[in-house]
Design a protein around this motif. Structure first.
Motif, mmCIF file in Angstrom:
data_model
loop_
_atom_site.group_PDB
_atom_site.id
_atom_site.type_symbol
_atom_site.label_atom_id
_atom_site.label_comp_id
_atom_site.label_asym_id
_atom_site.label_seq_id
_atom_site.Cartn_x
_atom_site.Cartn_y
_atom_site.Cartn_z
ATOM 1 N N VAL A 28 0.835 -1.203 0.000
ATOM 2 C CA VAL A 28 0.000 0.000 0.000
ATOM 3 C C VAL A 28 0.870 1.253 0.000
ATOM 4 O O VAL A 28 0.538 2.251 -0.649
ATOM 5 C CB VAL A 28 -0.950 -0.002 1.206
ATOM 6 C CG1 VAL A 28 -1.783 1.281 1.236
ATOM 7 C CG2 VAL A 28 -1.867 -1.219 1.153
ATOM 8 N N CYS A 29 1.985 1.203 0.694
ATOM 9 C CA CYS A 29 2.867 2.374 0.808
ATOM 10 C C CYS A 29 3.633 2.670 -0.475
ATOM 11 O O CYS A 29 4.117 3.799 -0.652
ATOM 12 C CB CYS A 29 3.880 2.170 1.934
ATOM 13 S SG CYS A 29 3.231 2.411 3.590
ATOM 14 N N TYR A 30 3.746 1.681 -1.356
ATOM 15 C CA TYR A 30 4.642 1.841 -2.504
ATOM 16 C C TYR A 30 4.356 3.110 -3.301
ATOM 17 O O TYR A 30 5.255 3.904 -3.584
ATOM 18 C CB TYR A 30 4.562 0.625 -3.425
ATOM 19 C CG TYR A 30 5.473 0.752 -4.616
ATOM 20 C CD1 TYR A 30 6.831 0.480 -4.491
ATOM 21 C CD2 TYR A 30 4.996 1.193 -5.843
ATOM 22 C CE1 TYR A 30 7.685 0.626 -5.577
ATOM 23 C CE2 TYR A 30 5.836 1.342 -6.926
ATOM 24 C CZ TYR A 30 7.182 1.059 -6.792
ATOM 25 O OH TYR A 30 8.016 1.217 -7.862
ATOM 26 N N GLY A 31 3.102 3.311 -3.687
ATOM 27 C CA GLY A 31 2.777 4.488 -4.482
ATOM 28 C C GLY A 31 3.017 5.785 -3.750
ATOM 29 O O GLY A 31 3.301 6.813 -4.370
ATOM 30 N N LEU A 32 2.939 5.762 -2.423
ATOM 31 C CA LEU A 32 3.133 6.974 -1.633
ATOM 32 C C LEU A 32 4.590 7.414 -1.596
ATOM 33 O O LEU A 32 4.886 8.536 -1.174
ATOM 34 C CB LEU A 32 2.622 6.751 -0.207
ATOM 35 C CG LEU A 32 1.110 6.593 -0.064
ATOM 36 C CD1 LEU A 32 0.752 6.254 1.375
ATOM 37 C CD2 LEU A 32 0.388 7.848 -0.513
ATOM 38 N N LYS A 33 5.510 6.559 -2.016
ATOM 39 C CA LYS A 33 6.911 6.950 -2.066
ATOM 40 C C LYS A 33 7.124 8.118 -3.027
ATOM 41 O O LYS A 33 8.112 8.838 -2.928
ATOM 42 C CB LYS A 33 7.780 5.771 -2.489
ATOM 43 C CG LYS A 33 7.824 4.630 -1.475
ATOM 44 C CD LYS A 33 8.693 3.494 -1.974
ATOM 45 C CE LYS A 33 8.733 2.343 -0.967
ATOM 46 N NZ LYS A 33 9.561 1.209 -1.454
ATOM 47 N N ARG A 65 2.950 5.951 6.357
ATOM 48 C CA ARG A 65 2.509 4.753 7.069
ATOM 49 C C ARG A 65 1.113 4.970 7.666
ATOM 50 O O ARG A 65 0.253 4.077 7.589
ATOM 51 C CB ARG A 65 3.502 4.395 8.174
ATOM 52 C CG ARG A 65 3.088 3.165 8.985
ATOM 53 C CD ARG A 65 4.054 2.857 10.110
ATOM 54 N NE ARG A 65 3.539 1.768 10.932
ATOM 55 C CZ ARG A 65 3.730 0.478 10.688
ATOM 56 N NH1 ARG A 65 4.440 0.110 9.628
ATOM 57 N NH2 ARG A 65 3.219 -0.452 11.476
ATOM 58 N N THR A 66 0.881 6.144 8.220
ATOM 59 C CA THR A 66 -0.437 6.444 8.788
ATOM 60 C C THR A 66 -1.518 6.382 7.719
ATOM 61 O O THR A 66 -2.603 5.826 7.941
ATOM 62 C CB THR A 66 -0.430 7.831 9.449
ATOM 63 O OG1 THR A 66 0.550 7.845 10.499
ATOM 64 C CG2 THR A 66 -1.789 8.166 10.026
ATOM 65 N N GLU A 67 -1.236 6.957 6.553
ATOM 66 C CA GLU A 67 -2.193 6.927 5.449
ATOM 67 C C GLU A 67 -2.478 5.485 5.015
ATOM 68 O O GLU A 67 -3.632 5.115 4.777
ATOM 69 C CB GLU A 67 -1.635 7.715 4.259
ATOM 70 C CG GLU A 67 -1.762 9.208 4.380
ATOM 71 C CD GLU A 67 -3.185 9.673 4.088
ATOM 72 O OE1 GLU A 67 -3.625 9.572 2.935
ATOM 73 O OE2 GLU A 67 -3.850 10.115 5.035
ATOM 74 N N LEU A 71 -5.897 0.486 4.964
ATOM 75 C CA LEU A 71 -6.084 -0.931 5.277
ATOM 76 C C LEU A 71 -7.202 -1.128 6.292
ATOM 77 O O LEU A 71 -7.933 -2.129 6.234
ATOM 78 C CB LEU A 71 -4.774 -1.531 5.799
ATOM 79 C CG LEU A 71 -3.686 -1.758 4.745
ATOM 80 C CD1 LEU A 71 -2.373 -2.174 5.402
ATOM 81 C CD2 LEU A 71 -4.136 -2.820 3.736
ATOM 82 N N ARG A 72 -7.339 -0.199 7.204
ATOM 83 C CA ARG A 72 -8.441 -0.273 8.168
ATOM 84 C C ARG A 72 -9.782 -0.186 7.449
ATOM 85 O O ARG A 72 -10.720 -0.905 7.778
ATOM 86 C CB ARG A 72 -8.313 0.849 9.194
ATOM 87 C CG ARG A 72 -9.392 0.818 10.282
ATOM 88 C CD ARG A 72 -9.183 1.922 11.301
ATOM 89 N NE ARG A 72 -7.904 1.770 11.992
ATOM 90 C CZ ARG A 72 -6.870 2.615 11.862
ATOM 91 N NH1 ARG A 72 -6.985 3.685 11.080
ATOM 92 N NH2 ARG A 72 -5.752 2.409 12.503
#
Length: 234
Positions: A100-105, A115-117, A122-123
């Motif tokens: 999930v974090c990959y695109g946010l890089k 990470r919070t996003e 995921l929640r």
């Protein structure tokens, strides 16, 4: 978020001597939600890939109203805020959170913020307790939920969803609906393919149908009598 509109003119795709489809004109505006239908093999996936920039059309032009960044991720292209969700989404060898974090890089923000996003996304799809697990533990339906979380955190201008609900139960589809509604409110436009109507397709107010190599459009989808022939060529 960048709001986008897509306009295509004289769009066609051929495979050797076979014309898959020809679309004289296509318009997708901000906050549009379109249900794309048609029999197997008529070119629904191909049309989505052409609109995303993953595949070049045989003829025609595609214009975006606004241009921002260019980036590639998870076997799809986010071109000026256009994200394509494959029916079988690609997952990286790593944790669910990493995927999930990959695109946010590629976005602004520090690692903690990203990470919070991602955890929040995921929640919303019901997978936050599995965030640190390896992606291999997930079922096909759970991978689709991860793909939706990954798309949601990017806040795209256009989201193209190719059979994203095919392997999902009603509860999982409802989770996708929540994310899609949020994106629409933020200005995202959606194109959704699905072999059958469900809570996700119920978001759509327009319908495109590929039939006999043509794109047929029906507007005000939820207001039209299903028994009446109210189709018009796009």
């Amino acid at each position: 978020m960048t709001q986008l509109s897509i306009q295509a003119h004289d769009l066609s795709v051929r495979f050797k001597d076979r014309l898959l489809f020809h679309v004289p004109q296509l318009i997708l505006g901000p906050q549009d939600a379109v249900y794309l239908t048609g029999d197997n093999g008529v070119g629904k996936t191909t049309l989505l890939k052409v609109l995303s920039g993953l595949q070049k059309p045989t003829t025609g032009t595609i214009n975006l109203a606004k241009h921002s960044f260019l980036r590639r991720l998870f076997c799809a292209q986010s071109n000026s805020g256009v994200v394509y969700m494959h029916q079988t989404p690609y997952m990286f060898d790593g944790s669910i959170l990493d995927n999930v974090c990959y695109g946010l890089k590629f976005s602004v923000g520090n690692r903690r913020h990203r990470r919070t996003e991602a955890i929040n996304a995921l929640r919303m799809v019901g997978l936050e307790t599995l965030a640190d697990e390896h992606i291999s533990v997930l079922s096909g339906g759970e991978r689709q939920r991860v793909a939706m979380a990954r798309a949601w955190v990017l806040k795209p201008g256009v989201l193209l969803m190719d059979e994203s609900s095919a392997s999902l139960d009603p509860e999982s589809i409802e989770r996708l609906v929540v994310l899609c509604k949020d994106l629409i409110e933020r200005g995202t436009s959606l194109v959704i393919t699905s072999h059958q109507k469900n809570a996700l397709t119920d978001l759509c107010r327009r319908q495109w149908t590929i039939s006999d190599s043509k794109l047929i459009e029906r507007a005000d989808l939820q207001l039209v009598d299903e028994d009446k022939n109210t189709y018009a060529y796009a």
